[in-house]
Structures are given as C-alpha cells and as structure tokens.
Scaffold this motif. Structure first.
Motif, PDB file in Angstrom:
ATOM      1  N   LYS A 157       0.833  -1.203   0.000  1.00 35.53           N
ATOM      2  CA  LYS A 157       0.000   0.000   0.000  1.00 35.53           C
ATOM      3  C   LYS A 157       0.866   1.251   0.000  1.00 35.53           C
ATOM      4  N   ARG A 158       1.962   1.198   0.770  1.00 34.24           N
ATOM      5  CA  ARG A 158       2.884   2.332   0.807  1.00 34.24           C
ATOM      6  C   ARG A 158       3.516   2.555  -0.565  1.00 34.24           C
ATOM      7  N   SER A 159       4.028   1.464  -1.170  1.00 36.29           N
ATOM      8  CA  SER A 159       4.682   1.567  -2.469  1.00 36.29           C
ATOM      9  C   SER A 159       3.719   2.048  -3.543  1.00 36.29           C
ATOM     10  N   ASP A 160       2.487   1.527  -3.527  1.00 38.62           N
ATOM     11  CA  ASP A 160       1.483   1.933  -4.514  1.00 38.62           C
ATOM     12  C   ASP A 160       1.119   3.401  -4.366  1.00 38.62           C
ATOM     13  N   TYR A 161       0.989   3.843  -3.119  1.00 37.19           N
ATOM     14  CA  TYR A 161       0.629   5.246  -2.880  1.00 37.19           C
ATOM     15  C   TYR A 161       1.738   6.182  -3.362  1.00 37.19           C
ATOM     16  N   ILE A 162       2.996   5.841  -3.029  1.00 35.86           N
ATOM     17  CA  ILE A 162       4.121   6.681  -3.461  1.00 35.86           C
ATOM     18  C   ILE A 162       4.226   6.708  -4.978  1.00 35.86           C
ATOM     19  N   SER A 163       4.021   5.551  -5.616  1.00 37.36           N
ATOM     20  CA  SER A 163       4.082   5.484  -7.078  1.00 37.36           C
ATOM     21  C   SER A 163       3.014   6.362  -7.716  1.00 37.36           C
ATOM     22  N   LYS A 164       1.847   6.415  -7.084  1.00 39.48           N
ATOM     23  CA  LYS A 164       0.739   7.220  -7.618  1.00 39.48           C
ATOM     24  C   LYS A 164       0.997   8.709  -7.459  1.00 39.48           C
ATOM     25  N   LYS A 165       1.572   9.104  -6.347  1.00 36.35           N
ATOM     26  CA  LYS A 165       1.738  10.518  -6.038  1.00 36.35           C
ATOM     27  C   LYS A 165       3.074  11.097  -6.496  1.00 36.35           C
ATOM     28  N   GLN A 166       4.049  10.263  -6.845  1.00 39.77           N
ATOM     29  CA  GLN A 166       5.390  10.760  -7.124  1.00 39.77           C
ATOM     30  C   GLN A 166       5.498  11.365  -8.521  1.00 39.77           C
ATOM     31  N   GLY A 167       6.598  12.098  -8.712  1.00 37.16           N
ATOM     32  CA  GLY A 167       6.931  12.606 -10.047  1.00 37.16           C
ATOM     33  C   GLY A 167       6.115  13.812 -10.481  1.00 37.16           C
ATOM     34  N   VAL A 168       6.042  13.981 -11.790  1.00 40.11           N
ATOM     35  CA  VAL A 168       5.385  15.150 -12.368  1.00 40.11           C
ATOM     36  C   VAL A 168       4.349  14.706 -13.396  1.00 40.11           C
ATOM     37  N   ASN A 169       3.501  15.637 -13.802  1.00 38.62           N
ATOM     38  CA  ASN A 169       2.508  15.389 -14.842  1.00 38.62           C
ATOM     39  C   ASN A 169       2.889  16.218 -16.065  1.00 38.62           C
ATOM     40  N   ILE A 170       3.421  15.561 -17.076  1.00 38.89           N
ATOM     41  CA  ILE A 170       3.868  16.263 -18.273  1.00 38.89           C
ATOM     42  C   ILE A 170       2.716  16.483 -19.256  1.00 38.89           C
ATOM     43  N   ILE A 171       1.832  15.511 -19.363  1.00 34.38           N
ATOM     44  CA  ILE A 171       0.782  15.530 -20.379  1.00 34.38           C
ATOM     45  C   ILE A 171      -0.241  16.632 -20.148  1.00 34.38           C
ATOM     46  N   LEU A 172      -0.740  16.752 -18.909  1.00 31.84           N
ATOM     47  CA  LEU A 172      -1.829  17.695 -18.624  1.00 31.84           C
ATOM     48  C   LEU A 172      -1.474  19.142 -18.960  1.00 31.84           C
ATOM     49  N   PRO A 173      -0.305  19.669 -18.553  1.00 32.91           N
ATOM     50  CA  PRO A 173       0.031  21.047 -18.923  1.00 32.91           C
ATOM     51  C   PRO A 173       0.090  21.260 -20.440  1.00 32.91           C
ATOM     52  N   ILE A 174       0.598  20.252 -21.163  1.00 32.20           N
ATOM     53  CA  ILE A 174       0.678  20.365 -22.617  1.00 32.20           C
ATOM     54  C   ILE A 174      -0.712  20.413 -23.224  1.00 32.20           C
ATOM     55  N   VAL A 175      -1.598  19.526 -22.757  1.00 29.06           N
ATOM     56  CA  VAL A 175      -2.970  19.493 -23.267  1.00 29.06           C
ATOM     57  C   VAL A 175      -3.679  20.817 -22.994  1.00 29.06           C
ATOM     58  N   ILE A 176      -3.549  21.324 -21.765  1.00 35.01           N
ATOM     59  CA  ILE A 176      -4.194  22.589 -21.404  1.00 35.01           C
ATOM     60  C   ILE A 176      -3.624  23.732 -22.234  1.00 35.01           C
ATOM     61  N   PHE A 177      -2.304  23.735 -22.454  1.00 38.82           N
ATOM     62  CA  PHE A 177      -1.668  24.784 -23.255  1.00 38.82           C
ATOM     63  C   PHE A 177      -2.210  24.773 -24.688  1.00 38.82           C
ATOM     64  N   VAL A 178      -2.329  23.585 -25.263  1.00 43.48           N
ATOM     65  CA  VAL A 178      -2.847  23.474 -26.632  1.00 43.48           C
ATOM     66  C   VAL A 178      -4.284  23.965 -26.703  1.00 43.48           C
ATOM     67  N   LEU A 179      -5.101  23.575 -25.735  1.00 42.51           N
ATOM     68  CA  LEU A 179      -6.503  23.995 -25.723  1.00 42.51           C
ATOM     69  C   LEU A 179      -6.635  25.512 -25.568  1.00 42.51           C
ATOM     70  N   VAL A 180      -5.866  26.082 -24.649  1.00 41.67           N
ATOM     71  CA  VAL A 180      -5.906  27.528 -24.437  1.00 41.67           C
ATOM     72  C   VAL A 180      -5.442  28.265 -25.692  1.00 41.67           C
ATOM     73  N   SER A 181      -4.396  27.755 -26.340  1.00 41.48           N
ATOM     74  CA  SER A 181      -3.882  28.375 -27.564  1.00 41.48           C
ATOM     75  C   SER A 181      -4.925  28.332 -28.677  1.00 41.48           C
ATOM     76  N   MET A 182      -5.622  27.192 -28.791  1.00 44.70           N
ATOM     77  CA  MET A 182      -6.658  27.061 -29.815  1.00 44.70           C
ATOM     78  C   MET A 182      -7.795  28.035 -29.576  1.00 44.70           C
ATOM     79  N   VAL A 183      -8.220  28.146 -28.328  1.00 42.74           N
ATOM     80  CA  VAL A 183      -9.302  29.079 -27.985  1.00 42.74           C
ATOM     81  C   VAL A 183      -8.882  30.512 -28.293  1.00 42.74           C
TER      82      VAL A 183
END
Length: 247
Positions: free
Chosen positions: A201-227
C-alpha cells in the motif's frame, strides 16, 4: 524480491538473489547488497551522491537498515513495517525524494532549509514564468485551479488591458515566491500519509503521487492556444466574409 525484475548490485555487478539482504539508495533508489554497501559506504551507481539507504521502499521485510553514519543496525522483526516512521529523518528524506522525482536534488535541500526558517520563502523562477502550468506539472491541481480562476476573473474586469497584465504578473510573482513552499506542503502531506501506510500500500501510494505530470500542462496549453486563436481570427473571418458577400 517483491518484483520479477532481475536486480544487479552496482558495486559487485552480480545479481541480488531472492534470499539476499539488500538496501535501497535513498537518492536514486538503486538496490545494493547490504554487505556491498557496508564496504563502499555509499551508492555505487555512477554519478549518484547517495550516502544513506532505506530498506522500507523495496524490501519491506528486511531487518537491516543503514543509517546516515553508515552503521548497520538490526531491527526487531515485529517493528519492521513501522521502521520508516521510526527513522523519521532518513525516512522523510527518502520518501520526499521518491515523491519529488525530477529535480529532487533541487527541491529536497530547499525543503530542509524551509524547515529551519520562520518565513519559508524561496523564489522559483519556473513557478514565476509558467504560473499555473507549473502547478499542473508538479501535480498541485487545486492551486492551479485557483490561479486559473484568478486569471479569468482579472481578465473579466472592466479595466485597461495593461492593468490586467500587470495584475497577472503580480500573481505569477507571488507564485514564484510561494511555489516551493506550497509544493513542500503537498510533498510533506503525501510523505506523512505514505509513512503511515504499510507494505505494498505504501509503495502503490508513493508510485501514484510521485513525479510530475507532463501531459496535462501540454494538453491545457494546446486547448488555451486554440481558444485564443479562434477568438482572434473569428472576427477577422467574419469581416472578410462580409466584404465578399457585399460585393
């Protein structure tokens, strides 16, 4: 070992067998034979600066734990699952490092300094430049929503456009000043919860919460640019259409 991957000790270059005692580098999370770490007194992976380990992330049932002074201590079997919580200093740094992921070598020292400061201010250039995109990248979604709502509100005010941009520069500057601290709050909250969990449970939780989210900022940037493009070019297209139809 808990997974099916073959683990090779970087010190002796031999396989870490299922029944071998091993430890995990607190910086790069590379497994080593316990005895190899004792001989080398640090991480043997090329380029890594790790000098302390934790057995709690990889092999949670290992009775061995190498402290920051490179001494090997034997833990009681009944307290193994709580070992990370009891070795609070090393454990917190280890879990923090795992949660931060990219640029941990930048953030972890910052967090340590903030722990000692009365006013934990530390300027983050990327948080200032990117604003809520940086918040999304570092998985601070609620804070990103707050900044997005603030931006929408400001740009909806009946004031000159340059005043709107000045206000937003101020908002981004505040994000630059407080970004590291707000990020520390998120990491510490996840760290505390992770330390209170056990085993997989500890390992799964850390794996879920660790690192960064690269995809979401790119998607939001593309959508905002299109609008933005649509908002700019629709009036121009309408004007051209009216001129054509008028002739």
């Amino acid at each position: 070992m808990s997974d099916n991957n073959i683990k090779i000790c970087p010190y002796c270059s031999s396989e870490i067998a299922e029944n071998n005692d091993y430890v995990i580098c607190s910086v790069c999370r590379t497994p080593h034979h316990t005895e190899c770490w004792r001989k080398n007194k640090r991480c043997a992976k090329a380029g890594c600066t790790g000098t302390s380990t934790s057995s709690g992330y990889g092999k949670t049932d290992s009775p061995f734990y190498i402290n920051t002074n490179n001494t090997l201590s034997l833990q009681k079997q009944e307290t193994l699952e709580n070992s990370l919580t009891k070795d609070s200093v090393v454990a917190a740094d280890f879990v923090r490092t795992a949660l931060v992921g990219r640029k941990a070598e930048y953030y972890i020292p910052k967090f340590r300094k903030m722990d000692k400061k009365t006013i934990p201010i530390s300027f983050n250039l990327w948080a200032f430049i990117l604003g809520w995109y940086w918040c999304l990248y570092r998985k601070m979604y609620f804070l990103a929503l707050v900044y997005i709502a603030s931006q929408l509100y400001v740009f909806g005010l009946p004031i000159k456009w340059y005043y709107k941009y000045l206000i937003m520069v101020g908002v981004f500057f505040v994000n630059g000043l407080s970004g590291n601290y707000l990020y520390k709050i998120r990491i510490d909250r996840c760290c505390k919860k992770g330390l209170n969990l056990k085993g997989d449970k500890r390992s799964d939780y850390i794996s879920k919460k660790q690192g960064v989210n690269i995809i979401l900022p790119i998607v939001i940037f593309v959508l905002v640019s299109m609008v933005s493009l649509i908002q700019q070019y629709v009036p121009v297209a309408e004007t051209i259409y009216n001129l054509i139809t008028a002739n």
